[in-house]
Design a protein around this motif. Structure first.
Motif, PDB file in Angstrom:
ATOM      1  N   PHE A 109       0.808  -1.212   0.000  1.00  0.00           N
ATOM      2  CA  PHE A 109       0.000   0.000   0.000  1.00  0.00           C
ATOM      3  C   PHE A 109       0.844   1.266   0.000  1.00  0.00           C
ATOM      4  O   PHE A 109       0.299   2.371  -0.037  1.00  0.00           O
ATOM      5  CB  PHE A 109      -0.974  -0.021   1.188  1.00  0.00           C
ATOM      6  N   ASN A 110       2.162   1.135   0.018  1.00  0.00           N
ATOM      7  CA  ASN A 110       3.048   2.287  -0.114  1.00  0.00           C
ATOM      8  C   ASN A 110       3.141   2.738  -1.567  1.00  0.00           C
ATOM      9  O   ASN A 110       3.603   3.830  -1.855  1.00  0.00           O
ATOM     10  CB  ASN A 110       4.454   1.945   0.406  1.00  0.00           C
ATOM     11  N   SER A 111       2.725   1.880  -2.482  1.00  0.00           N
ATOM     12  CA  SER A 111       2.743   2.162  -3.913  1.00  0.00           C
ATOM     13  C   SER A 111       1.399   2.772  -4.316  1.00  0.00           C
ATOM     14  O   SER A 111       0.360   2.298  -3.869  1.00  0.00           O
ATOM     15  CB  SER A 111       2.973   0.839  -4.663  1.00  0.00           C
ATOM     16  N   SER A 113      -0.343   2.452  -6.928  1.00  0.00           N
ATOM     17  CA  SER A 113      -1.225   1.491  -7.598  1.00  0.00           C
ATOM     18  C   SER A 113      -1.410   0.211  -6.787  1.00  0.00           C
ATOM     19  O   SER A 113      -2.002  -0.740  -7.273  1.00  0.00           O
ATOM     20  CB  SER A 113      -0.674   1.157  -8.979  1.00  0.00           C
ATOM     21  N   VAL A 114      -0.930   0.163  -5.555  1.00  0.00           N
ATOM     22  CA  VAL A 114      -0.956  -1.000  -4.663  1.00  0.00           C
ATOM     23  C   VAL A 114      -0.284  -2.186  -5.369  1.00  0.00           C
ATOM     24  O   VAL A 114      -0.936  -3.085  -5.902  1.00  0.00           O
ATOM     25  CB  VAL A 114      -2.377  -1.354  -4.167  1.00  0.00           C
ATOM     26  N   ALA A 115       1.033  -2.142  -5.365  1.00  0.00           N
ATOM     27  CA  ALA A 115       1.849  -3.170  -6.020  1.00  0.00           C
ATOM     28  C   ALA A 115       1.745  -4.506  -5.278  1.00  0.00           C
ATOM     29  O   ALA A 115       1.289  -4.572  -4.133  1.00  0.00           O
ATOM     30  CB  ALA A 115       3.306  -2.714  -6.060  1.00  0.00           C
ATOM     31  N   VAL A 116       2.187  -5.560  -5.951  1.00  0.00           N
ATOM     32  CA  VAL A 116       2.244  -6.895  -5.355  1.00  0.00           C
ATOM     33  C   VAL A 116       3.716  -7.284  -5.243  1.00  0.00           C
ATOM     34  O   VAL A 116       4.497  -7.068  -6.169  1.00  0.00           O
ATOM     35  CB  VAL A 116       1.474  -7.929  -6.204  1.00  0.00           C
ATOM     36  N   GLU A 117       4.065  -7.858  -4.107  1.00  0.00           N
ATOM     37  CA  GLU A 117       5.433  -8.320  -3.897  1.00  0.00           C
ATOM     38  C   GLU A 117       5.417  -9.606  -3.095  1.00  0.00           C
ATOM     39  O   GLU A 117       4.409  -9.978  -2.501  1.00  0.00           O
ATOM     40  CB  GLU A 117       6.274  -7.264  -3.185  1.00  0.00           C
ATOM     41  N   VAL A 118       6.553 -10.273  -3.101  1.00  0.00           N
ATOM     42  CA  VAL A 118       6.745 -11.476  -2.300  1.00  0.00           C
ATOM     43  C   VAL A 118       7.656 -11.114  -1.145  1.00  0.00           C
ATOM     44  O   VAL A 118       8.650 -10.397  -1.330  1.00  0.00           O
ATOM     45  CB  VAL A 118       7.368 -12.615  -3.156  1.00  0.00           C
ATOM     46  N   PRO A 131       3.083  -4.330 -10.692  1.00  0.00           N
ATOM     47  CA  PRO A 131       2.750  -2.973 -10.257  1.00  0.00           C
ATOM     48  C   PRO A 131       1.363  -2.849  -9.628  1.00  0.00           C
ATOM     49  O   PRO A 131       1.076  -1.882  -8.938  1.00  0.00           O
ATOM     50  CB  PRO A 131       2.843  -2.146 -11.542  1.00  0.00           C
ATOM     51  N   ASP A 132       0.490  -3.841  -9.881  1.00  0.00           N
ATOM     52  CA  ASP A 132      -0.856  -3.819  -9.305  1.00  0.00           C
ATOM     53  C   ASP A 132      -1.425  -5.240  -9.314  1.00  0.00           C
ATOM     54  O   ASP A 132      -0.812  -6.160  -9.866  1.00  0.00           O
ATOM     55  CB  ASP A 132      -1.777  -2.844 -10.050  1.00  0.00           C
ATOM     56  N   PHE A 133      -2.593  -5.414  -8.716  1.00  0.00           N
ATOM     57  CA  PHE A 133      -3.159  -6.752  -8.567  1.00  0.00           C
ATOM     58  C   PHE A 133      -3.562  -7.355  -9.918  1.00  0.00           C
ATOM     59  O   PHE A 133      -3.383  -8.546 -10.151  1.00  0.00           O
ATOM     60  CB  PHE A 133      -4.356  -6.732  -7.607  1.00  0.00           C
ATOM     61  N   LYS A 134      -4.079  -6.541 -10.821  1.00  0.00           N
ATOM     62  CA  LYS A 134      -4.459  -7.048 -12.147  1.00  0.00           C
ATOM     63  C   LYS A 134      -3.234  -7.599 -12.879  1.00  0.00           C
ATOM     64  O   LYS A 134      -3.282  -8.699 -13.442  1.00  0.00           O
ATOM     65  CB  LYS A 134      -5.128  -5.951 -12.974  1.00  0.00           C
ATOM     66  N   ALA A 135      -2.148  -6.857 -12.878  1.00  0.00           N
ATOM     67  CA  ALA A 135      -0.916  -7.327 -13.532  1.00  0.00           C
ATOM     68  C   ALA A 135      -0.400  -8.598 -12.856  1.00  0.00           C
ATOM     69  O   ALA A 135       0.143  -9.480 -13.516  1.00  0.00           O
ATOM     70  CB  ALA A 135       0.146  -6.238 -13.503  1.00  0.00           C
TER      71      ALA A 135
END
Length: 142
Positions: A109-111, A113-118, A131-135
């Motif tokens: 949530f610091n991004s 676009s709400v990025a996804v990371e491991v 970069p986001d949940f859709k991607a």
């Protein structure tokens, strides 16, 4: 935004409604991405049959998404949202799923676009995924 979650061999089954979404978002203090909310409305604790994705220098496979509910037990979203629950995890990162090896799949949530990371709890290392949940969903493969 809606998606055909059965394409990833996710079985439907969810009691998540707008009231639960509102309460969970209020307790955590975030607004979840629309496509993630679409997933939890379809299957509140989804277990994709197709969910391998690249990260860093390797691959991970989604074992399960954490239960999106008002419960605060292990393997629930609110349990992982509790302060200090995951040592080394950056503020603003929320685990939403895990792989079979214990890696945590997080929304950052610091991004904007709400990025996804491991996040690897053993090494406290973070690996950008999308970069986001859709991607992120578009990366899933058998």
């Amino acid at each position: 935004m809606s998606m055909d979650w059965s394409a990833w061999e996710i079985e439907p089954g969810s009691a998540v409604d707008e009231q639960i979404i509102s309460q969970v978002q209020q307790r955590i203090g975030v607004e979840f991405p629309a496509l993630y909310l679409d997933l939890v409305r379809y299957a509140e604790a989804a277990t994709p049959g197709v969910g391998t994705f690249p990260h860093g220098s390797g691959y991970a496979c989604i074992s399960e998404f954490f239960d999106f509910s008002l419960g605060n037990e292990p393997w629930t979203l609110l349990w992982y949202a509790s302060a200090g629950r995951v040592p080394g995890l950056a503020k603003g990162c929320l685990p939403i799923a895990r792989d079979a090896g214990g890696l945590l799949i997080c929304l950052d949530f610091n991004s904007p676009s709400v990025a996804v990371e491991v996040f690897d709890p053993d090494s406290a290392s973070r690996y950008p995924v999308a970069p986001d949940f859709k991607a992120f969903v578009e990366l899933w493969q058998p």
